[in-house]
Design a protein around this motif. Sequence first.
Motif, PDB file in Angstrom:
ATOM      1  N   LYS A  59       1.370   2.224  -3.512  1.00 38.03           N
ATOM      2  CA  LYS A  59       0.222   2.932  -4.098  1.00 38.03           C
ATOM      3  C   LYS A  59       0.238   4.399  -3.719  1.00 38.03           C
ATOM      4  O   LYS A  59       0.081   5.290  -4.571  1.00 38.03           O
ATOM      5  CB  LYS A  59      -1.079   2.305  -3.601  1.00 38.03           C
ATOM      6  CG  LYS A  59      -1.280   0.867  -4.018  1.00 38.03           C
ATOM      7  CD  LYS A  59      -2.557   0.332  -3.392  1.00 38.03           C
ATOM      8  CE  LYS A  59      -2.730  -1.137  -3.718  1.00 38.03           C
ATOM      9  NZ  LYS A  59      -3.935  -1.690  -3.119  1.00 38.03           N
TER      10      LYS A  59
ATOM     11  N   ASP B 240      -3.680  -5.987  -6.875  1.00 35.53           N
ATOM     12  CA  ASP B 240      -3.497  -6.687  -5.600  1.00 35.53           C
ATOM     13  C   ASP B 240      -3.433  -8.178  -5.863  1.00 35.53           C
ATOM     14  O   ASP B 240      -4.371  -8.737  -6.436  1.00 35.53           O
ATOM     15  CB  ASP B 240      -4.680  -6.387  -4.656  1.00 35.53           C
ATOM     16  CG  ASP B 240      -4.642  -4.961  -4.149  1.00 35.53           C
ATOM     17  OD1 ASP B 240      -3.617  -4.287  -4.403  1.00 35.53           O
ATOM     18  OD2 ASP B 240      -5.619  -4.532  -3.517  1.00 35.53           O
TER      19      ASP B 240
ATOM     20  N   SER C   2       0.834  -1.199   0.000  1.00 39.33           N
ATOM     21  CA  SER C   2       0.000   0.000   0.000  1.00 39.33           C
ATOM     22  C   SER C   2       0.872   1.253   0.000  1.00 39.33           C
ATOM     23  O   SER C   2       0.484   2.296  -0.525  1.00 39.33           O
ATOM     24  CB  SER C   2      -0.988  -0.040   1.160  1.00 39.33           C
ATOM     25  OG  SER C   2      -0.431   0.527   2.297  1.00 39.33           O
TER      26      SER C   2
ATOM     27  N   TRP D 254      -6.666   1.230  -8.016  1.00 38.22           N
ATOM     28  CA  TRP D 254      -6.102   0.999  -6.679  1.00 38.22           C
ATOM     29  C   TRP D 254      -5.950  -0.484  -6.346  1.00 38.22           C
ATOM     30  O   TRP D 254      -4.949  -0.919  -5.795  1.00 38.22           O
ATOM     31  CB  TRP D 254      -6.995   1.701  -5.659  1.00 38.22           C
ATOM     32  CG  TRP D 254      -6.326   2.087  -4.376  1.00 38.22           C
ATOM     33  CD1 TRP D 254      -6.586   1.589  -3.132  1.00 38.22           C
ATOM     34  CD2 TRP D 254      -5.307   3.081  -4.202  1.00 38.22           C
ATOM     35  NE1 TRP D 254      -5.808   2.212  -2.201  1.00 38.22           N
ATOM     36  CE2 TRP D 254      -5.002   3.140  -2.822  1.00 38.22           C
ATOM     37  CE3 TRP D 254      -4.613   3.928  -5.062  1.00 38.22           C
ATOM     38  CZ2 TRP D 254      -4.046   4.001  -2.288  1.00 38.22           C
ATOM     39  CZ3 TRP D 254      -3.659   4.789  -4.534  1.00 38.22           C
ATOM     40  CH2 TRP D 254      -3.374   4.812  -3.167  1.00 38.22           C
TER      41      TRP D 254
END
Lengths: 523, 632
Positions: A32, A107, A29, A103
């Motif tokens: 990001k 993942d 994260s 976003w």
Amino acid sequence: MSFPLLTATAAVPAIGAIVTAAVPAARRSAAKWLALLFSLATLVLAVVVGVRFDPGGDRYQLTESHAWIADFGVRYELGVDGIGVALIGLTALLIPFVILAGWHDADPEETGSKRWRPTQGFFALILMVEAMVVLSFEATDVFLFYILFEAMLIPMYFLIGGFGDRAHAGSDEKAAAQRSYAAVKFLLYNLVGGLIMLAAVIGLYVVAGNFSLQEIAAARASGELNMATNTERLLFLGFFFAFAVKAPLWPLHTWLPNAMGEATAPVAVLITAVVDKVGTFAMLRFCLGLFPEASKWATPAILVLALISIVYGALLAVGQRDIKRLIAYASISHFGFIIMGIFAMTSQGQSGATLYMVNHGISTAALMLVAGFLISRRGSRLIADFGGVQKVAPVLAGTFLVGSLATLSLPGLAPFVSEFLVLVGTFARYPVIGIIATFGIVLAALYTLVLYQRTMTGPVKLEVAKMPDLRVRELVVVAPLIALLIFLGVYPKPVTDLVNPAVGHTLSDVQKKDPKPEVEAAK
Amino acid sequence: MENLIALLVAAPLLGAAVLLCGGRRLDRGGHWIGTLLAVVSFAVGVLLFTDMLGKDPEHRAMHQALFSWIPVEGFQADVAFQLDQLSMTFVLLITGVGSLIHVYSIGYMEHDERRRRFFGYLNLFLAAMLLLVIADNYLLLYVGWEGVGLASYLLIGFWQHKPSAATAAKKAFLVNRVGDMGLSIAIMLMFTTFGTFAFGPVLESTSETSEGMLTAIGLMLLLAACGKSAQVPLQSWLGDAMEGPTPVSALIHAATMVTAGVYLITRSGAIFNGAPDAQLAVVIVGAVTLLFGAIVGCAKDDIKKALAGSTMSQIGYMILAAGLGPIGYAFAIMHLVTHGFFKAGLFLGAGSVMHGMNDEVDMRKYGGLRKYMPVTFVTFGLGYLAIIGFPGLSGFWSKDKIIEAAFAYDDGIRGWIFGGVALLGAGITAFYMTRVMIMTFFGEKRWQPDAEGNEPHPHESPRSMTIPMIVLAFGSVFAGGLFSLNESFVKWLEPVTQFEHPHPVISVPAITASTVVVLLLGAALAYVMYGRKEVPVTAPRGSLLTRAARRDLLQDDFNHVVLVRGGEHLTRSLVYVDHTMVDGAVNGTAAGFGGLSGRLRKVQNGFARSYAVSMFGGTAILIAATLLMRAV
């Protein structure tokens, strides 16, 4: 020496890419947030470029020039005109939204990817693309531009092939095969275009003795440099071919629906709203700037191809079953408008075309990103798998409708301004082509409203009954884009003021004057 | 005072923004916000009107320039407003009827959970329609023009969960877009001819260009008008538009938006005056539509669709009048205003009937309702008398003048033809409207319990619905007479539209007398057919013409076969062509140079990256080769 602002605007995302890629595997994260931070910093720099740029001043401003490959006459030469500033602004504006929208797209727990550090890679690649695109809008050295034009294919290739849309029909293996096919098709088409351009770049060097856009243009204007008609035409075609693949122009368009269909929605936005703009931008800057006579010679043929793109792209969009492919074909139609505006060679046409590049970027981003949110909720890209969504997710449906209305160029939203300018600018010189292109506005209403009707209205399909409405992150992505579409539809003056003088320069490159109104001409 | 003009648009626009973005917390009071802002706009309109009345008739036009909208070399489009007598007339009609319909909707939409959104759309419509009529140039008018199209799209499809509503909304937008193409091209022609598309400069310099150019512009404007005003051949959307809630049918698809085409032609009078061929086309379109709509209206059993046919027909009258030039403009607008009153009243009455009848629209299942809904009956009845042109009521004054003007189209055969058509239309109007009246309010009750055993219990509607109907009924009765006192309406518009007295081929009293005779004949025929005997609950098969008229004279069938089916085949075959031929051809050509397609196949087996590397390798070699070449 003054602060190299233009270099910085490209360097910040490039550094961001390296930093993001270097984030440890476990700290996904952080990667990001870093990527978002760097993209926002780039946006700030782009705004500074916009503020520092004086539309009424020199043609190329904030210039930088350094020897690079001295033996070869290649220089690291940067400079922006109003058109470049507008497109840098568009790029810097869209990347944060692309990052936010994507976003969770990389993942590993979502995608099941076993790739090495997929999240870091995904965001680093996006920033890499941004850096190269921004620099290509700034490069005034032909060779430097060429290198960037080609190099941006590499990160794009990995973005398309490595991070596909999870919503697909059939097995994972089949999807992987389709994705890889799309990525390679993208790469090969653009490489072939690039190779032909390379030949032309070398040819230009042989003829002109250097790579500087400004020097060559000045030498041509003063008569120091004379090109034989056929040489100029061949070189023009070499450049134009590469740009027409990238733009893309019919019949070189077929890579786009594959690429946009298989890529994730944010990457699809990156392709059509950002990277493809390099193609149309380069037509204005390099084709018209370096080869004015050949540009005029090729105009009729190019206008016909653009017209075919407009109508053909729209008709194909009507026939699509896949939401993202539909938007891809709509983009092909819109690129037809942009190219038509450029080659109509009128103030309205070219200002309209530049504005179109900006507006198309924003409107396609809005529509495609909402489509992406929709698709990820249902796990399918097929239009037939949706129905009645507005009942369960009214905000999602509402934003999708605004995106659709922008795509069909509803007056009051930004794309109308540019589309009308292109039409009127084309009509002024080529009435028949202008009138046929006007049919595009009916077809655009057809494909967007059919899409809206089939997905959003009617009885609620069982599979969408539990579909959640837009989340906060998604709203943060969509709301500013919609606000911008409305603002630039009502008050496009900030952009037109920026672009108009640059268009004046481009028109004087090709020595074209606007046709006079009949009443005035008669006097 | 000029600075208030923008407020006309700003108030409802603000309402739309607040209501559509405000979210659920406005659900409870949203309709009051919407209604209030509509009334604010009306109040501003009245204020500007009184100010205008105080001025000398030649200098009543007001201007307000806000900002430069699209400044590009050689091209100037501004956000600027012009409020003259013609615009003022529309402003009062739009905001007046609009406010009434907002009030009516409070009751009508009471049980709809999306009432807030409905009022948001209504406000959006008002803003767009007002922009349309106060814009000072054609491009800004275009924004309002498509804005009302959007509002209409949203409102027809308000009940989106019904596939028929969604389809009708899309159809309306698409058919209108065909018309919009005409407006686009007209603006482009103006730009290349005059270098501008602002009303003032264009309309003042029409004499400087050829008649051919004016005809071209006029025909394109006519195409636009056909779309928005549902005139043949672009009329097919209006009947389907009745899928929207009834207040929408009253406001948008009867009283205001559909009359935008009449506004466009009247506003562009200077262009049409210089292009007699374009005028003839306008007159023909109007005449054909007035018969077309009337015939369709005779065959429909759905009360709203019968009224929609009637709307089409009445707008046909207005378009016809507008095509007649200075002898007709003022009457076109006068009929537009009186029609705004009585048609809105009729639709609200129809909505009131549906409200009391569990949303039943089939008139064959009505009957004898006058006993149950006296207010609706009386107001609807007055609207009925007005629309058929009963002497003394509004419609009589305005329609009679149009018939006179049509007889005065020219001295010869054209006057007879178009006067005759207008006269015939009056007879048919009396027939179908009497039919509606009898089937709804007279005779025995014909409704029955539905499948679940629920029987409708017809009842009068709440006060919020009946009061707007009463107000509109007053307009239906008195407006026409008031406008005709001392020719006050004609004189009011004259500075904008010009006016010439028509000289019909037969004498005016003869025309008036025959109009009255024709309408009595039409009404009598309807009475014989529907009043003297019981109306069957299921429709009889009917003659060939009746069956065709029920299907909107087969236009939809034509569209379906030619446009929809044809289009589907075209797009499907193009998808195939794109997939196999274009893609294949490009790949094939490339294969000729570099074995692309073979490689593509290979690549799918996992050679992609190696290929990419080799391509870049190739590039590097090429660069090296050039360097070498330079060294040599």
